[in-house]
Design an enzyme around this catalytic site. Structure first.
Site, PDB file in Angstrom:
ATOM      1  N   ARG A  72       0.822  -1.349   0.054  1.00 23.89           N
ATOM      2  CA  ARG A  72       0.081   0.129  -0.008  1.00 23.89           C
ATOM      3  C   ARG A  72       0.835   1.343  -0.022  1.00 23.89           C
ATOM      4  O   ARG A  72       0.393   2.276  -0.391  1.00 23.89           O
ATOM      5  CB  ARG A  72      -0.883  -0.034   1.198  1.00 23.89           C
ATOM      6  CG  ARG A  72      -2.037  -1.131   1.164  1.00 23.89           C
ATOM      7  CD  ARG A  72      -3.156  -0.897   2.311  1.00 23.89           C
ATOM      8  NE  ARG A  72      -2.475  -1.348   3.323  1.00 23.89           N
ATOM      9  CZ  ARG A  72      -2.189  -2.709   3.713  1.00 23.89           C
ATOM     10  NH1 ARG A  72      -2.310  -3.611   3.122  1.00 23.89           N
ATOM     11  NH2 ARG A  72      -1.410  -2.902   4.693  1.00 23.89           N
ATOM     12  N   GLU A 109       6.773  -9.214  15.992  1.00 26.05           N
ATOM     13  CA  GLU A 109       6.230  -9.338  17.361  1.00 26.05           C
ATOM     14  C   GLU A 109       6.833 -10.861  17.598  1.00 26.05           C
ATOM     15  O   GLU A 109       7.511 -11.237  18.399  1.00 26.05           O
ATOM     16  CB  GLU A 109       4.788  -9.265  17.415  1.00 26.05           C
ATOM     17  CG  GLU A 109       4.453  -9.219  18.629  1.00 26.05           C
ATOM     18  CD  GLU A 109       2.839  -9.260  18.843  1.00 26.05           C
ATOM     19  OE1 GLU A 109       2.103  -9.107  17.977  1.00 26.05           O
ATOM     20  OE2 GLU A 109       2.064  -9.573  19.748  1.00 26.05           O
TER      21      GLU A 109
HETATM   22  P1  AMP Z   1       4.753  -1.302  11.159  1.00 22.81           P
HETATM   23  O1  AMP Z   1       6.026  -1.975  10.913  1.00 22.81           O
HETATM   24  O2  AMP Z   1       4.079  -2.001  12.626  1.00 22.81           O
HETATM   25  O3  AMP Z   1       4.739   0.366  11.667  1.00 22.81           O
HETATM   26  O4  AMP Z   1       3.425  -1.590  10.324  1.00 22.81           O
HETATM   27  C1  AMP Z   1       3.275  -0.742   8.980  1.00 22.81           C
HETATM   28  C2  AMP Z   1       3.050  -1.812   8.061  1.00 22.81           C
HETATM   29  O5  AMP Z   1       1.891  -2.735   8.305  1.00 22.81           O
HETATM   30  C3  AMP Z   1       2.489  -0.547   7.189  1.00 22.81           C
HETATM   31  O6  AMP Z   1       2.922  -1.001   5.639  1.00 22.81           O
HETATM   32  C4  AMP Z   1       0.856  -0.855   6.895  1.00 22.81           C
HETATM   33  O7  AMP Z   1       0.345  -1.050   5.573  1.00 22.81           O
HETATM   34  C5  AMP Z   1       0.691  -2.129   7.790  1.00 22.81           C
HETATM   35  N1  AMP Z   1      -0.247  -1.751   8.822  1.00 22.81           N
HETATM   36  C6  AMP Z   1       0.128  -2.114  10.286  1.00 22.81           C
HETATM   37  N2  AMP Z   1      -0.933  -1.985  10.982  1.00 22.81           N
HETATM   38  C7  AMP Z   1      -2.066  -1.525  10.363  1.00 22.81           C
HETATM   39  C8  AMP Z   1      -3.299  -1.084  10.410  1.00 22.81           C
HETATM   40  N3  AMP Z   1      -3.813  -1.105  11.748  1.00 22.81           N
HETATM   41  N4  AMP Z   1      -4.389  -0.951   9.389  1.00 22.81           N
HETATM   42  C9  AMP Z   1      -3.675  -0.948   8.279  1.00 22.81           C
HETATM   43  N5  AMP Z   1      -2.277  -1.085   7.785  1.00 22.81           N
HETATM   44  C10 AMP Z   1      -1.561  -1.714   8.920  1.00 22.81           C
END
Ligand code: AMP
Length: 184
Positions: A72, A109
């Site tokens: 995305r 995680e």
């Molecule tokens: P992070 O590495 O935990 O910051 O996760 C970021 C990635 O996971 C991004 O590329 C988002 O597309 C996806 N992501 C994580 N949490 C969500 C959420 N609650 N809703 C949509 N996409 C998420």
């Protein structure tokens, strides 16, 4: 305040944009509330406004490229790069990029994941704006910053459509500036 956005008009736009984000509880696994951006993407006017507002946030860093993460992140990153008139560099899951790649591993995680970039995608000193749709825990963006810096390029700032502030992801992004259009 965003440049070019008056307090009333700007808030109205952001309220309208927010109304086009759909919360999907327990997706892709129990306990996660997924921010579904597809209603926004199907509204051409609203999506265009979002890209315009994100470009306002990004242009103060004067990047010469946008680096975005599949999948995305590509939607926002590619539109933003074209809008700003700068190059677009994709960061992908392992095995997807066809040429020579550099790789970083990062902790999830449970377990680890990896991201790759083409080894010749960024020249030394290139000024990169890191873009993704959502900042959650910050692991993906932190890994992308490492990929950029491994190549001798500069990660100027990270720019997201949505920041899930309650997860504290920006604390993982070190001295890199962080901007987002919407905060939850
Ligand atoms: P992070 O590495 O935990 O910051 O996760 C970021 C990635 O996971 C991004 O590329 C988002 O597309 C996806 N992501 C994580 N949490 C969500 C959420 N609650 N809703 C949509 N996409 C998420």
């Amino acid at each position: 305040m965003l440049a070019g956005v008056d307090p009333q008009g700007g808030n109205q736009v952001l309220q309208r944009v927010k109304s086009l984000i759909r919360d999907i509880p327990d997706f892709p696994k129990p306990g996660i509330v997924f921010k579904d951006i597809t209603p926004l993407l199907s509204n051409g006017k609203a999506f265009g406004e979002v890209i315009g507002l994100m470009a306002e946030l990004g242009k103060k860093h004067a990047p010469d490229c946008v680096v975005a993460v599949e999948s995305r992140g590509f939607i926002f990153g590619a539109a933003l790069a074209a809008h700003m008139g700068v190059g677009f560099v994709p960061v992908r899951k392992p095995g997807k990029l066809p040429y020579r790649t550099s790789r970083v591993e990062y902790a999830l995680e449970y377990g680890t994941d990896s991201l790759e970039i083409h080894s010749d995608a960024l020249g030394k000193g290139a000024r990169a704006l890191v873009v993704d749709d959502v900042l959650a825990t910050g692991g993906t963006a932190a890994a992308t910053i490492r990929l950029v810096e491994q190549q001798g390029a500069i990660a100027l700032a990270c720019l997201f459509f949505i920041e899930l502030s309650f997860l504290g992801g920006r604390s993982k992004l070190g001295s890199c500036g962080v901007d987002a259009l919407l905060h939850y």
